[in-house]
Design a protein around this motif. Structure first.
Motif, PDB file in Angstrom:
ATOM      1  N   GLY A  35      30.344  39.633  48.004  1.00 32.73           N
ATOM      2  CA  GLY A  35      30.045  41.001  48.440  1.00 32.73           C
ATOM      3  C   GLY A  35      29.841  41.922  49.067  1.00 32.73           C
ATOM      4  N   PRO A  36      29.508  42.827  49.421  1.00 28.85           N
ATOM      5  CA  PRO A  36      29.739  43.300  51.157  1.00 28.85           C
ATOM      6  C   PRO A  36      28.900  42.545  51.932  1.00 28.85           C
ATOM      7  CG  PRO A  36      29.901  45.209  49.414  1.00 28.85           C
ATOM      8  CD  PRO A  36      29.782  44.025  48.409  1.00 28.85           C
ATOM      9  N   GLY A  37      28.782  41.702  52.842  1.00 27.91           N
ATOM     10  CA  GLY A  37      28.288  41.346  53.912  1.00 27.91           C
ATOM     11  C   GLY A  37      28.080  40.341  53.853  1.00 27.91           C
ATOM     12  N   VAL A  38      28.922  39.471  53.152  1.00 22.33           N
ATOM     13  CA  VAL A  38      29.070  37.680  52.926  1.00 22.33           C
ATOM     14  C   VAL A  38      30.448  37.257  53.498  1.00 22.33           C
ATOM     15  CG1 VAL A  38      29.623  36.229  51.417  1.00 22.33           C
ATOM     16  CG2 VAL A  38      28.502  37.797  51.067  1.00 22.33           C
ATOM     17  N   GLU A  39      29.913  36.297  55.069  1.00 18.54           N
ATOM     18  CA  GLU A  39      30.875  36.058  55.661  1.00 18.54           C
ATOM     19  C   GLU A  39      31.435  34.877  54.691  1.00 18.54           C
ATOM     20  OE1 GLU A  39      30.722  35.835  58.986  1.00 18.54           O
ATOM     21  OE2 GLU A  39      29.255  37.539  59.097  1.00 18.54           O
ATOM     22  N   VAL A  40      32.771  35.250  54.569  1.00 20.45           N
ATOM     23  CA  VAL A  40      33.662  34.578  54.246  1.00 20.45           C
ATOM     24  C   VAL A  40      35.149  33.547  55.462  1.00 20.45           C
ATOM     25  CG1 VAL A  40      33.811  35.338  52.064  1.00 20.45           C
ATOM     26  CG2 VAL A  40      35.230  35.879  54.124  1.00 20.45           C
ATOM     27  N   ILE A  50      32.832  40.194  54.672  1.00 19.07           N
ATOM     28  CA  ILE A  50      34.113  41.068  53.745  1.00 19.07           C
ATOM     29  C   ILE A  50      32.793  42.510  53.509  1.00 19.07           C
ATOM     30  CG2 ILE A  50      33.542  42.145  51.084  1.00 19.07           C
ATOM     31  CD1 ILE A  50      33.683  38.720  50.952  1.00 19.07           C
ATOM     32  N   VAL A  51      33.599  43.546  54.210  1.00 22.57           N
ATOM     33  CA  VAL A  51      33.379  44.848  54.053  1.00 22.57           C
ATOM     34  C   VAL A  51      33.759  45.790  52.890  1.00 22.57           C
ATOM     35  CG1 VAL A  51      33.927  47.242  54.958  1.00 22.57           C
ATOM     36  CG2 VAL A  51      33.940  44.985  56.722  1.00 22.57           C
ATOM     37  N   ASP A  52      34.569  45.281  51.932  1.00 26.68           N
ATOM     38  CA  ASP A  52      34.880  46.117  50.638  1.00 26.68           C
ATOM     39  C   ASP A  52      35.801  44.919  49.926  1.00 26.68           C
ATOM     40  OD1 ASP A  52      34.962  48.311  48.643  1.00 26.68           O
ATOM     41  OD2 ASP A  52      37.475  48.992  49.420  1.00 26.68           O
ATOM     42  N   ILE A  53      35.547  45.588  48.580  1.00 26.50           N
ATOM     43  CA  ILE A  53      36.201  44.766  47.689  1.00 26.50           C
ATOM     44  C   ILE A  53      37.135  45.886  47.047  1.00 26.50           C
ATOM     45  CG2 ILE A  53      35.915  43.211  45.383  1.00 26.50           C
ATOM     46  CD1 ILE A  53      33.972  41.997  46.987  1.00 26.50           C
ATOM     47  N   ASP A  54      38.032  45.508  46.287  1.00 27.96           N
ATOM     48  CA  ASP A  54      38.931  46.544  45.377  1.00 27.96           C
ATOM     49  C   ASP A  54      39.150  46.048  44.661  1.00 27.96           C
ATOM     50  OD1 ASP A  54      40.660  48.386  43.842  1.00 27.96           O
ATOM     51  OD2 ASP A  54      42.186  48.849  45.207  1.00 27.96           O
ATOM     52  N   GLU A  55      38.594  45.629  43.058  1.00 29.75           N
ATOM     53  CA  GLU A  55      38.588  45.040  41.991  1.00 29.75           C
ATOM     54  C   GLU A  55      40.330  45.986  41.238  1.00 29.75           C
ATOM     55  OE1 GLU A  55      36.684  42.820  40.972  1.00 29.75           O
ATOM     56  OE2 GLU A  55      35.102  42.985  42.018  1.00 29.75           O
ATOM     57  N   ALA A  56      40.070  46.922  41.255  1.00 32.74           N
ATOM     58  CA  ALA A  56      41.771  47.103  40.714  1.00 32.74           C
ATOM     59  C   ALA A  56      43.190  46.658  40.956  1.00 32.74           C
ATOM     60  CB  ALA A  56      42.017  48.084  40.990  1.00 32.74           C
ATOM     61  N   GLU A  57      43.000  46.440  42.416  1.00 33.80           N
ATOM     62  CA  GLU A  57      44.205  45.959  43.512  1.00 33.80           C
ATOM     63  C   GLU A  57      43.687  44.310  43.999  1.00 33.80           C
ATOM     64  OE1 GLU A  57      46.237  48.477  46.332  1.00 33.80           O
ATOM     65  OE2 GLU A  57      45.418  50.009  45.110  1.00 33.80           O
ATOM     66  N   ASN A  58      42.702  43.736  43.360  1.00 32.66           N
ATOM     67  CA  ASN A  58      42.785  42.299  44.178  1.00 32.66           C
ATOM     68  C   ASN A  58      42.491  41.825  44.903  1.00 32.66           C
ATOM     69  OD1 ASN A  58      41.462  41.568  41.476  1.00 32.66           O
ATOM     70  ND2 ASN A  58      44.187  40.521  41.159  1.00 32.66           N
ATOM     71  N   LYS A  59      41.831  43.239  45.489  1.00 42.12           N
ATOM     72  CA  LYS A  59      41.937  42.926  47.705  1.00 42.12           C
ATOM     73  C   LYS A  59      40.780  43.090  48.124  1.00 42.12           C
ATOM     74  CE  LYS A  59      45.985  45.560  48.752  1.00 42.12           C
ATOM     75  NZ  LYS A  59      46.925  46.800  49.659  1.00 42.12           N
ATOM     76  N   ALA A  70      40.490  43.805  58.183  1.00 41.47           N
ATOM     77  CA  ALA A  70      42.265  43.358  57.174  1.00 41.47           C
ATOM     78  C   ALA A  70      41.923  43.688  55.720  1.00 41.47           C
ATOM     79  CB  ALA A  70      42.512  42.002  57.812  1.00 41.47           C
ATOM     80  N   SER A  71      43.431  43.591  54.700  1.00 42.02           N
ATOM     81  CA  SER A  71      42.765  42.856  53.522  1.00 42.02           C
ATOM     82  C   SER A  71      43.667  43.033  53.286  1.00 42.02           C
ATOM     83  CB  SER A  71      43.410  44.690  53.004  1.00 42.02           C
ATOM     84  OG  SER A  71      43.083  45.711  53.568  1.00 42.02           O
ATOM     85  N   VAL A  72      42.976  41.469  52.223  1.00 41.00           N
ATOM     86  CA  VAL A  72      43.635  39.783  51.955  1.00 41.00           C
ATOM     87  C   VAL A  72      43.299  40.227  50.920  1.00 41.00           C
ATOM     88  CG1 VAL A  72      42.823  38.968  53.567  1.00 41.00           C
ATOM     89  CG2 VAL A  72      41.713  38.613  52.098  1.00 41.00           C
ATOM     90  N   HIS A  73      44.618  39.718  50.018  1.00 42.32           N
ATOM     91  CA  HIS A  73      43.926  39.770  48.083  1.00 42.32           C
ATOM     92  C   HIS A  73      43.056  38.215  48.085  1.00 42.32           C
ATOM     93  CE1 HIS A  73      45.167  37.906  44.359  1.00 42.32           C
ATOM     94  NE2 HIS A  73      45.924  38.897  44.667  1.00 42.32           N
TER      95      HIS A  73
END
Length: 135
Positions: A35-40, A50-59, A70-73
């Motif tokens: 979720g947004p704000g979680v350190e990973v 985490i700033v944003d999660i794109d469910e459609a593209e798994n990014k 940075a955008s990662v899978h």
């Protein structure tokens, strides 16, 4: 003999499916924590938030440092870093105290003066006594 072979093959297949199911459950549990704000941490060692999660593209968009994105899978994110508050709740006695200089690493010997400085006579006597030990 062939029955034993089929039984061993069946056990092997069962263990493979069990292992895959366990891995999928762990991955699903990890994904649920996203979720947004979680350190990973990513699989290649980058730490970020985490700033944003794109469910459609798994990014997943990570903020590595302020202003650096940075955008990662989604599967590249392999670990959720626990907040520092949990680490601070541990007892402080568990971490050793590290001195900031070398003076606390040596202990004063009996008979030496309080400042820890040897007189020239004491140094000569100590060196002579050490030389006698070698022979």
């Amino acid at each position: 003999m062939s029955i034993l072979l089929f039984v061993m093959l069946g056990v092997f297949i069962f263990m493979m499916f069990r292992r895959n199911k366990k891995t999928q459950q762990q991955q699903a549990e990890l994904q649920s924590k996203f979720g947004p704000g979680v350190e990973v941490m990513t699989s290649f060692g980058l730490f970020g938030r985490i700033v944003d999660i794109d469910e459609a593209e798994n990014k997943v968009t990570l903020e590595l440092s302020p202003g650096t994105l940075a955008s990662v899978h989604r599967q590249a994110v392999t670990k959720v870093i626990e907040p520092a508050a949990v680490a601070a709740a541990e007892p402080a006695a568990a971490s050793p105290v590290v001195p900031d200089d070398a003076s606390s690493l040596t202990t004063p010997e009996a008979g030496s003066n309080a400042a820890g400085v040897e007189t020239p006579e004491e140094t000569l006597k100590r060196l002579n006594d050490e030389g006698k030990k070698d022979s």
